[in-house]
Write a protein that holds these residues in place. Structure first.
Motif, PDB file in Angstrom:
ATOM      1  N   ALA A 169       0.811  -1.223   0.000  1.00 48.14           N
ATOM      2  CA  ALA A 169       0.000   0.000   0.000  1.00 48.14           C
ATOM      3  C   ALA A 169       0.846   1.275   0.000  1.00 48.14           C
ATOM      4  CB  ALA A 169      -0.957  -0.005   1.191  1.00 48.14           C
ATOM      5  N   PRO A 170       1.926   1.375   0.801  1.00 50.27           N
ATOM      6  CA  PRO A 170       2.751   2.596   0.726  1.00 50.27           C
ATOM      7  C   PRO A 170       3.375   2.803  -0.653  1.00 50.27           C
ATOM      8  CG  PRO A 170       3.231   1.364   2.726  1.00 50.27           C
ATOM      9  CD  PRO A 170       2.386   0.481   1.877  1.00 50.27           C
ATOM     10  N   LEU A 171       3.765   1.712  -1.310  1.00 52.84           N
ATOM     11  CA  LEU A 171       4.341   1.840  -2.650  1.00 52.84           C
ATOM     12  C   LEU A 171       3.300   2.330  -3.644  1.00 52.84           C
ATOM     13  CD1 LEU A 171       6.503  -1.425  -2.781  1.00 52.84           C
ATOM     14  CD2 LEU A 171       7.299   0.919  -2.456  1.00 52.84           C
ATOM     15  N   ILE A 172       2.076   1.827  -3.515  1.00 53.73           N
ATOM     16  CA  ILE A 172       1.007   2.272  -4.411  1.00 53.73           C
ATOM     17  C   ILE A 172       0.754   3.765  -4.227  1.00 53.73           C
ATOM     18  CG2 ILE A 172      -1.446   2.027  -4.934  1.00 53.73           C
ATOM     19  CD1 ILE A 172      -1.206  -0.911  -4.177  1.00 53.73           C
ATOM     20  N   THR A 173       0.781   4.223  -2.973  1.00 52.77           N
ATOM     21  CA  THR A 173       0.612   5.654  -2.720  1.00 52.77           C
ATOM     22  C   THR A 173       1.747   6.452  -3.342  1.00 52.77           C
ATOM     23  OG1 THR A 173      -0.517   5.149  -0.629  1.00 52.77           O
ATOM     24  CG2 THR A 173       0.322   7.386  -0.916  1.00 52.77           C
ATOM     25  N   LEU A 174       2.958   5.905  -3.273  1.00 53.32           N
ATOM     26  CA  LEU A 174       4.111   6.575  -3.878  1.00 53.32           C
ATOM     27  C   LEU A 174       3.978   6.651  -5.389  1.00 53.32           C
ATOM     28  CD1 LEU A 174       7.009   7.743  -3.507  1.00 53.32           C
ATOM     29  CD2 LEU A 174       7.856   5.401  -3.747  1.00 53.32           C
ATOM     30  N   TRP A 175       3.468   5.592  -6.008  1.00 55.19           N
ATOM     31  CA  TRP A 175       3.353   5.544  -7.463  1.00 55.19           C
ATOM     32  C   TRP A 175       2.163   6.348  -7.980  1.00 55.19           C
ATOM     33  CZ3 TRP A 175       3.882  -0.456  -7.092  1.00 55.19           C
ATOM     34  CH2 TRP A 175       5.229  -0.783  -6.858  1.00 55.19           C
ATOM     35  N   VAL A 176       1.025   6.186  -7.310  1.00 49.59           N
ATOM     36  CA  VAL A 176      -0.228   6.768  -7.810  1.00 49.59           C
ATOM     37  C   VAL A 176      -0.472   8.168  -7.256  1.00 49.59           C
ATOM     38  CG1 VAL A 176      -2.721   6.403  -7.989  1.00 49.59           C
ATOM     39  CG2 VAL A 176      -1.181   4.452  -8.073  1.00 49.59           C
ATOM     40  N   GLY A 177       0.034   8.416  -6.055  1.00 51.23           N
ATOM     41  CA  GLY A 177      -0.208   9.698  -5.410  1.00 51.23           C
ATOM     42  C   GLY A 177      -1.295   9.586  -4.356  1.00 51.23           C
ATOM     43  N   ILE A 227      -8.062   9.443  -3.817  1.00 50.17           N
ATOM     44  CA  ILE A 227      -8.842   8.217  -3.839  1.00 50.17           C
ATOM     45  C   ILE A 227      -8.184   7.110  -4.654  1.00 50.17           C
ATOM     46  CG2 ILE A 227     -10.216   8.829  -5.856  1.00 50.17           C
ATOM     47  CD1 ILE A 227     -12.603   7.550  -4.493  1.00 50.17           C
ATOM     48  N   ALA A 228      -7.308   7.483  -5.593  1.00 48.38           N
ATOM     49  CA  ALA A 228      -6.740   6.504  -6.526  1.00 48.38           C
ATOM     50  C   ALA A 228      -6.013   5.345  -5.835  1.00 48.38           C
ATOM     51  CB  ALA A 228      -5.812   7.206  -7.519  1.00 48.38           C
ATOM     52  N   PRO A 229      -5.098   5.583  -4.875  1.00 45.20           N
ATOM     53  CA  PRO A 229      -4.405   4.447  -4.263  1.00 45.20           C
ATOM     54  C   PRO A 229      -5.340   3.514  -3.495  1.00 45.20           C
ATOM     55  CG  PRO A 229      -3.887   6.485  -3.119  1.00 45.20           C
ATOM     56  CD  PRO A 229      -4.591   6.865  -4.375  1.00 45.20           C
ATOM     57  N   LYS A 230      -6.398   4.055  -2.901  1.00 49.17           N
ATOM     58  CA  LYS A 230      -7.353   3.199  -2.187  1.00 49.17           C
ATOM     59  C   LYS A 230      -8.101   2.297  -3.151  1.00 49.17           C
ATOM     60  CE  LYS A 230      -6.629   6.807   0.639  1.00 49.17           C
ATOM     61  NZ  LYS A 230      -5.843   8.003   0.266  1.00 49.17           N
ATOM     62  N   VAL A 231      -8.488   2.858  -4.296  1.00 50.38           N
ATOM     63  CA  VAL A 231      -9.182   2.061  -5.302  1.00 50.38           C
ATOM     64  C   VAL A 231      -8.264   0.972  -5.850  1.00 50.38           C
ATOM     65  CG1 VAL A 231     -10.271   2.136  -7.585  1.00 50.38           C
ATOM     66  CG2 VAL A 231     -10.739   3.937  -5.920  1.00 50.38           C
ATOM     67  N   VAL A 289      -9.867  -0.034   3.788  1.00 50.25           N
ATOM     68  CA  VAL A 289      -9.303   0.394   5.073  1.00 50.25           C
ATOM     69  C   VAL A 289      -7.775   0.348   5.037  1.00 50.25           C
ATOM     70  CG1 VAL A 289      -9.141  -0.183   7.532  1.00 50.25           C
ATOM     71  CG2 VAL A 289     -11.341  -0.293   6.366  1.00 50.25           C
ATOM     72  N   ILE A 290      -7.213  -0.689   4.414  1.00 50.21           N
ATOM     73  CA  ILE A 290      -5.754  -0.774   4.279  1.00 50.21           C
ATOM     74  C   ILE A 290      -5.231   0.446   3.520  1.00 50.21           C
ATOM     75  CG2 ILE A 290      -3.873  -2.043   3.169  1.00 50.21           C
ATOM     76  CD1 ILE A 290      -5.406  -4.606   3.733  1.00 50.21           C
ATOM     77  N   GLY A 291      -5.912   0.808   2.445  1.00 49.57           N
ATOM     78  CA  GLY A 291      -5.501   1.977   1.689  1.00 49.57           C
ATOM     79  C   GLY A 291      -5.595   3.260   2.498  1.00 49.57           C
ATOM     80  N   GLU A 292      -6.607   3.342   3.362  1.00 46.05           N
ATOM     81  CA  GLU A 292      -6.786   4.547   4.182  1.00 46.05           C
ATOM     82  C   GLU A 292      -5.785   4.626   5.324  1.00 46.05           C
ATOM     83  OE1 GLU A 292     -11.614   4.865   3.376  1.00 46.05           O
ATOM     84  OE2 GLU A 292     -10.849   4.105   5.290  1.00 46.05           O
ATOM     85  N   PHE A 293      -5.236   3.492   5.710  1.00 51.15           N
ATOM     86  CA  PHE A 293      -4.223   3.502   6.762  1.00 51.15           C
ATOM     87  C   PHE A 293      -2.944   4.210   6.308  1.00 51.15           C
ATOM     88  CE2 PHE A 293      -5.731  -0.429   9.362  1.00 51.15           C
ATOM     89  CZ  PHE A 293      -6.684   0.375   9.967  1.00 51.15           C
ATOM     90  N   VAL A 294      -2.755   4.324   4.992  1.00 48.91           N
ATOM     91  CA  VAL A 294      -1.514   4.886   4.446  1.00 48.91           C
ATOM     92  C   VAL A 294      -1.831   6.199   3.730  1.00 48.91           C
ATOM     93  CG1 VAL A 294       0.467   4.481   2.949  1.00 48.91           C
ATOM     94  CG2 VAL A 294      -0.624   2.550   4.114  1.00 48.91           C
ATOM     95  N   GLY A 295      -1.414   7.290   4.299  1.00 50.83           N
ATOM     96  CA  GLY A 295      -1.508   8.577   3.627  1.00 50.83           C
ATOM     97  C   GLY A 295      -2.903   9.029   3.289  1.00 50.83           C
ATOM     98  N   SER A 296      -3.829   8.942   4.234  1.00 50.01           N
ATOM     99  CA  SER A 296      -5.202   9.363   3.973  1.00 50.01           C
ATOM    100  C   SER A 296      -5.645  10.358   5.034  1.00 50.01           C
ATOM    101  CB  SER A 296      -6.148   8.161   3.961  1.00 50.01           C
ATOM    102  OG  SER A 296      -7.482   8.579   3.776  1.00 50.01           O
ATOM    103  N   GLU A 297      -6.558  11.218   4.666  1.00 51.70           N
ATOM    104  CA  GLU A 297      -7.117  12.182   5.607  1.00 51.70           C
ATOM    105  C   GLU A 297      -8.635  12.062   5.698  1.00 51.70           C
ATOM    106  OE1 GLU A 297      -5.798  16.062   4.551  1.00 51.70           O
ATOM    107  OE2 GLU A 297      -3.704  15.676   5.086  1.00 51.70           O
TER     108      GLU A 297
END
Length: 252
Positions: free
Chosen positions: A112-120, A123-127, A196-204
């Protein structure tokens, strides 16, 4: 008719009674052992907190629901065509299957942190995380369903000079539908976890973010309220998929 209503009564009453017994036991345990609320809140404290924070819970719950449904629908839209290709192109099963299995074996919490790094952010990394969680169950069950078509039925369609599309539409797809829906029901319950996993990483925003912030501030009752809403969302989505299954598959 009487038997139908009796079975429906049993179907809904027993779970409700079990849930009520669990809540009563939980309440008595917390009060009897005098457990501090920041460690384990009583159901009454959770309910009171949910009422006080209902606006925030609704807003964050809507975000999580949107991410869950969108990621699930993207997974269905991509998984079904890939499954058909795997069945109709046997070489893909030996080449694509190991890749899918490898992707499924990667812990989504770790990636999940890598996806946030790649996608930004946003909502995109959570999806994407929801998509990754849902994709494999749908693919596996769809392929199994398409491959379970009786050989005799395929020979019959071939003898009638049916086109590949007619064979797929009239035989393979109807036979595979129960397996496809099983994969979808498994995927939709996992989809909430993925969100929820996606929201645990870099979400507000989202219930996952609310759980993180509330536990960090020792607002355990609020975290339990968010968990209760997550459970409710998961159950509702599961039964919606089951309703779609009943509409698509008629046994009578």
């Amino acid at each position: 008719m009487a038997r139908f209503w009796r079975s429906e009564w049993t179907r809904w009453t027993l779970p409700c009674v079990s849930l009520a017994a669990l809540l009563v036991g939980w309440q008595l345990l917390v009060r009897g052992l005098d457990i501090q609320e920041w460690i384990l809140p009583a159901p009454t404290a959770v309910g009171s907190t949910a009422l006080d924070w209902h606006t925030e819970l609704f807003a964050h719950g809507w975000v999580t629901l949107y991410e869950t449904v969108l990621g699930f629908l993207v997974a269905v839209a991509i998984a079904l065509p890939i499954s058909v290709l795997v069945v109709y192109v046997p070489a893909l099963q030996s080449t694509l299957y190991p890749v899918l299995l490898a992707l499924q074996s990667i812990p989504k919490v770790a990636v999940a942190p890598l996806i946030t790094l790649w996608v930004g952010f946003g909502i995109a990394p959570k999806v994407v995380v929801v998509f990754l969680v849902c994709f494999f169950p749908i693919v596996v069950n769809t392929i199994a369903g398409l491959q379970s078509t009786p050989t005799a039925m395929l020979h019959l369609m071939k003898s009638m000079q049916a086109s590949p599309w007619q064979v797929f539409k009239r035989v393979r797809l109807p036979v595979a539908l129960p397996s496809i829906m099983v994969g979808c029901k498994v995927a939709i319950t996992l989809a909430v976890i993925g969100a929820v996993i996606g929201e645990f990483v870099g979400s507000e925003e989202g219930l996952g973010y609310l759980i993180l912030t509330s536990t960090a501030q020792s607002k355990t009752a609020l975290a339990f309220a968010a968990l209760a809403i997550l459970t409710f969302i998961s159950i509702v989505l599961y039964y919606l998929v089951e309703l779609v299954e009943k509409l698509l598959i008629r046994w009578d």
